[in-house]
Design a protein around this motif. Sequence first.
Motif, PDB file in Angstrom:
ATOM      1  N   GLN A 123       0.852  -1.624  -0.127  1.00 45.36           N
ATOM      2  CA  GLN A 123      -0.128   0.231  -0.225  1.00 45.36           C
ATOM      3  C   GLN A 123       0.813   1.170   0.104  1.00 45.36           C
ATOM      4  N   ASP A 124       1.941   0.672   0.970  1.00 42.95           N
ATOM      5  CA  ASP A 124       2.376   2.890   0.899  1.00 42.95           C
ATOM      6  C   ASP A 124       3.245   3.045  -0.719  1.00 42.95           C
ATOM      7  N   SER A 125       4.323   1.466  -1.282  1.00 39.86           N
ATOM      8  CA  SER A 125       4.702   1.744  -2.428  1.00 39.86           C
ATOM      9  C   SER A 125       3.337   2.453  -3.133  1.00 39.86           C
ATOM     10  N   GLU A 126       2.792   1.777  -3.433  1.00 45.70           N
ATOM     11  CA  GLU A 126       1.554   2.217  -4.582  1.00 45.70           C
ATOM     12  C   GLU A 126       0.796   4.136  -3.869  1.00 45.70           C
ATOM     13  N   ALA A 127       0.870   4.110  -2.803  1.00 42.34           N
ATOM     14  CA  ALA A 127       0.842   5.457  -2.466  1.00 42.34           C
ATOM     15  C   ALA A 127       1.905   6.510  -3.276  1.00 42.34           C
ATOM     16  N   LEU A 128       3.432   6.123  -3.008  1.00 43.63           N
ATOM     17  CA  LEU A 128       3.774   6.914  -2.872  1.00 43.63           C
ATOM     18  C   LEU A 128       4.397   6.811  -4.877  1.00 43.63           C
ATOM     19  N   MET A 129       3.386   5.311  -5.365  1.00 46.30           N
ATOM     20  CA  MET A 129       3.282   5.235  -6.684  1.00 46.30           C
ATOM     21  C   MET A 129       2.979   6.931  -7.193  1.00 46.30           C
ATOM     22  N   GLU A 130       1.554   6.266  -7.014  1.00 54.80           N
ATOM     23  CA  GLU A 130       0.114   7.480  -7.055  1.00 54.80           C
ATOM     24  C   GLU A 130       0.801   9.300  -6.946  1.00 54.80           C
ATOM     25  N   LYS A 131       1.802   9.336  -6.227  1.00 52.37           N
ATOM     26  CA  LYS A 131       2.075  11.015  -5.935  1.00 52.37           C
ATOM     27  C   LYS A 131       3.246  11.233  -7.064  1.00 52.37           C
ATOM     28  N   ALA A 132       3.633  10.509  -7.483  1.00 54.69           N
ATOM     29  CA  ALA A 132       4.912   9.986  -8.724  1.00 54.69           C
ATOM     30  C   ALA A 132       4.316  11.337  -9.440  1.00 54.69           C
ATOM     31  N   LYS A 133       2.546   9.937  -9.077  1.00 54.55           N
ATOM     32  CA  LYS A 133       1.841  10.343 -10.962  1.00 54.55           C
ATOM     33  C   LYS A 133       1.714  11.481 -11.294  1.00 54.55           C
ATOM     34  N   ALA A 134       1.098  12.018  -9.784  1.00 57.19           N
ATOM     35  CA  ALA A 134       0.426  13.327  -9.604  1.00 57.19           C
ATOM     36  C   ALA A 134       1.437  14.398 -10.243  1.00 57.19           C
ATOM     37  N   LYS A 135       2.450  14.276  -9.937  1.00 52.64           N
ATOM     38  CA  LYS A 135       3.929  14.814 -10.121  1.00 52.64           C
ATOM     39  C   LYS A 135       3.782  15.552 -11.656  1.00 52.64           C
ATOM     40  N   TYR A 136       3.876  13.800 -12.125  1.00 51.88           N
ATOM     41  CA  TYR A 136       4.526  13.595 -13.111  1.00 51.88           C
ATOM     42  C   TYR A 136       3.160  14.096 -14.643  1.00 51.88           C
ATOM     43  N   ASP A 137       2.394  13.751 -14.217  1.00 48.48           N
ATOM     44  CA  ASP A 137       0.639  14.862 -14.939  1.00 48.48           C
ATOM     45  C   ASP A 137       0.936  16.134 -14.745  1.00 48.48           C
ATOM     46  N   ALA A 138       1.229  16.732 -13.366  1.00 49.20           N
ATOM     47  CA  ALA A 138       1.226  18.239 -13.536  1.00 49.20           C
ATOM     48  C   ALA A 138       2.099  18.833 -14.387  1.00 49.20           C
ATOM     49  N   LEU A 139       2.799  18.122 -14.032  1.00 50.86           N
ATOM     50  CA  LEU A 139       4.766  19.038 -14.917  1.00 50.86           C
ATOM     51  C   LEU A 139       4.742  18.536 -16.658  1.00 50.86           C
ATOM     52  N   ALA A 140       3.532  17.804 -16.841  1.00 52.36           N
ATOM     53  CA  ALA A 140       3.223  17.793 -18.390  1.00 52.36           C
ATOM     54  C   ALA A 140       2.303  17.706 -19.561  1.00 52.36           C
ATOM     55  N   GLU A 141       1.593  18.606 -17.838  1.00 48.86           N
ATOM     56  CA  GLU A 141       0.755  19.667 -19.006  1.00 48.86           C
ATOM     57  C   GLU A 141       1.032  20.905 -18.015  1.00 48.86           C
ATOM     58  N   ASP A 142       1.851  21.310 -17.643  1.00 54.22           N
ATOM     59  CA  ASP A 142       2.578  22.431 -16.974  1.00 54.22           C
ATOM     60  C   ASP A 142       3.375  23.167 -18.860  1.00 54.22           C
ATOM     61  N   TYR A 143       4.072  21.985 -18.911  1.00 56.06           N
ATOM     62  CA  TYR A 143       5.142  21.958 -20.563  1.00 56.06           C
ATOM     63  C   TYR A 143       4.263  22.187 -21.934  1.00 56.06           C
ATOM     64  N   ASP A 144       2.960  20.773 -21.697  1.00 52.87           N
ATOM     65  CA  ASP A 144       2.682  21.694 -22.982  1.00 52.87           C
ATOM     66  C   ASP A 144       1.903  22.524 -22.846  1.00 52.87           C
ATOM     67  N   ARG A 145       1.369  23.050 -22.062  1.00 60.03           N
ATOM     68  CA  ARG A 145       0.949  24.607 -22.196  1.00 60.03           C
ATOM     69  C   ARG A 145       2.258  25.197 -22.128  1.00 60.03           C
TER      70      ARG A 145
END
Length: 664
Positions: free
Chosen positions: A178-200
């Motif tokens: 559960q902890d590793s999946e939580a870290l994965m979700e947190k890394a995914k959220a950060k990656y998605d936010a940066l991808a949106e900023d880069y695309d914008r």
Amino acid sequence: MDNRDSLDRSSTEVALPPAADGYPPYNPNGDSNILDGFHQPPPNASENESSGAVDVVLQSDIGVNTLLTRLKQSVASAREFAAFLKKRSTLEEEHAQGLKKLCKSSHESSRRPDNRQGSYARHYDEVIGIHDRLADNGVQFALSIHRMHEDLHDLAANIERGRKQWKQTGLNAEKRVQDSEALMEKAKAKYDALAEDYDRARTGDKQSGRVFGLKGPKSAAQHEEDLHRKMQAADSDYASKVQTAQSQRQELISTQRPQAVKAILDLINECDAGLTLQLQKFASFNEKMLLGNGLCVSPLKGQNNDGSPRSLRDVVFQIDNTHDLNSYISSFSSRAGQRPAEIKYQPHPSMGSSQQPPPPDTRSYNEPNPHTTTPSGAFHPTPFSDNSQVPGTAQNHRSEPDQFPVQNPGSQPYEGSPHQQNFPSSAVAAAPPQLPQPQMSSPLYSQQPNPPTPVNPDLTQPELPPLRPVFGMSLEELLHRDGSAIPLVVYQCLQAVELYGLNVEGIYRLSGSAMHISKLRAIFDNDPSQVDFRNPESFFHDVNSVAGLLKQFFRELPDPLFTHQHFQDFIEAAHIDDDVTRRDSIHAIVNSLPDPNYATLRALTLHLHRVQEHSAANRMNSGNLAICFGPTLMGTGSNIADAGWQVRVIETILHNTYQIFDDD
């Protein structure tokens, strides 16, 4: 597939029915096949569907928690049944030991000479023996279920230790995933936010101009390049977190979770199987005990009845009351002696002139003494005239008509007493039944001739001087002075109450006349040997005043009847709850009393026992008598709360009168 197969095998061991042909041996240290002795029926369609649902739950994330909760319930049930077995064994042990003590005391009591003998004694011993065997069965049953309690308690403790161990192991593995999946979700959220900023930044608004950074304004190209670099770093971190979570979940699903599930299932099956086995043994032991008790009470009839034990009903029906009674009476045949000679009327020879002479063969040659006293204390006078005196008799007594014998003046009963005047004087002079007569150095009753009609004492006369005081004197002083272990005032009062007060309602509870009590006290303090309470006129026909006089004597003793020395011992014995133990303790203390105290207490107890036997008429049972005599006989202690225990001491003595004073 291997993991799936292991889960399938474990899930089928959750609940198995017990064996129908016996009780399998329980092996807590065995392998995973715990229920080898139980027969497992073939699965049906409903069980296959249930097995599929079980697999779904066990392979999910809630599988370990579900099994841990179920294991906790199994342990709680095992502990609860172990506690039940412990309490049941204690109750059975107390009942069996109490029954054995009762059998022992009853067997000893039946051997005493004051109980019935003969066929009753023999068959009563058999009844006691049957109850003793019932007690033995109860002891064995209590020991068996106590061992079951210990086994089940140890099993529950071992299972609880295993539950805690696998709870930590299984839940830690689940938490790591559960902890590793939580870290994965947190890394995914950060990656998605940066991808949106880069695309914008790459395709978005160009009017913003310069972007200010830490080192000054940045151009759009520089900003886009920074976002691209951060996005790539976030993408790499996100990919590594995904790979880590995938590997840990794969390890959890393939290794850790199946191991935890299998271990917890084994613990559940082991605990449930052990609990079921103990329940089956408990049922078997109950049946065995009841069957054994039934065979003790009513054994099976064998081929030959010789030597086989008899049932309780047969033993009781063998008691022959008629034979026992005849045997007891015939055992005294040697003491009966010869039959007394026939009682005949023999007139004095001097009366021959007015009557027919007796036959020659029955007339004695020697003439009898005209003043010979009969066994009853009467004598037949010679035919003197009315004014003539019989030689050797008192001057104030006249001879009665020939056909009426004259009673001995010293033993003649008073008018109004329960005895008739034509009874023998020895029967009248005797004390009430079982009431010990004091040994006096002087005559107990006045030997002066009684007048034909007694006269009431004059209440207006002044009180007599205390020549031989009784009240306020200790029992030891009265014993040395009068030579009697029982004071005469006690004897006279007990005699009066037994003659005239046994059926008086409220005897010893209702107060008498203070004037009468004061007058009677003065008479006893003057000369107690001149008092005779067989004549009710001597106590003014007021038996309640006699009862009050007796209680006043005991209240004014310098040392109470139960003595100050033994007061606390009696109070401590009264605190004992068990009736037999309390009786024996009080009996031992009574035996240690001084001789005059013991003799007086014995006479008073026997008297009060007869009073309570008439409680239907006088309303004075042992409890009421104990309330009246508790503080009177024991004195007042320093603690007012001891009054209730004083009453309990007296009541215990009255309930066990013939057990405490049986050998005297």
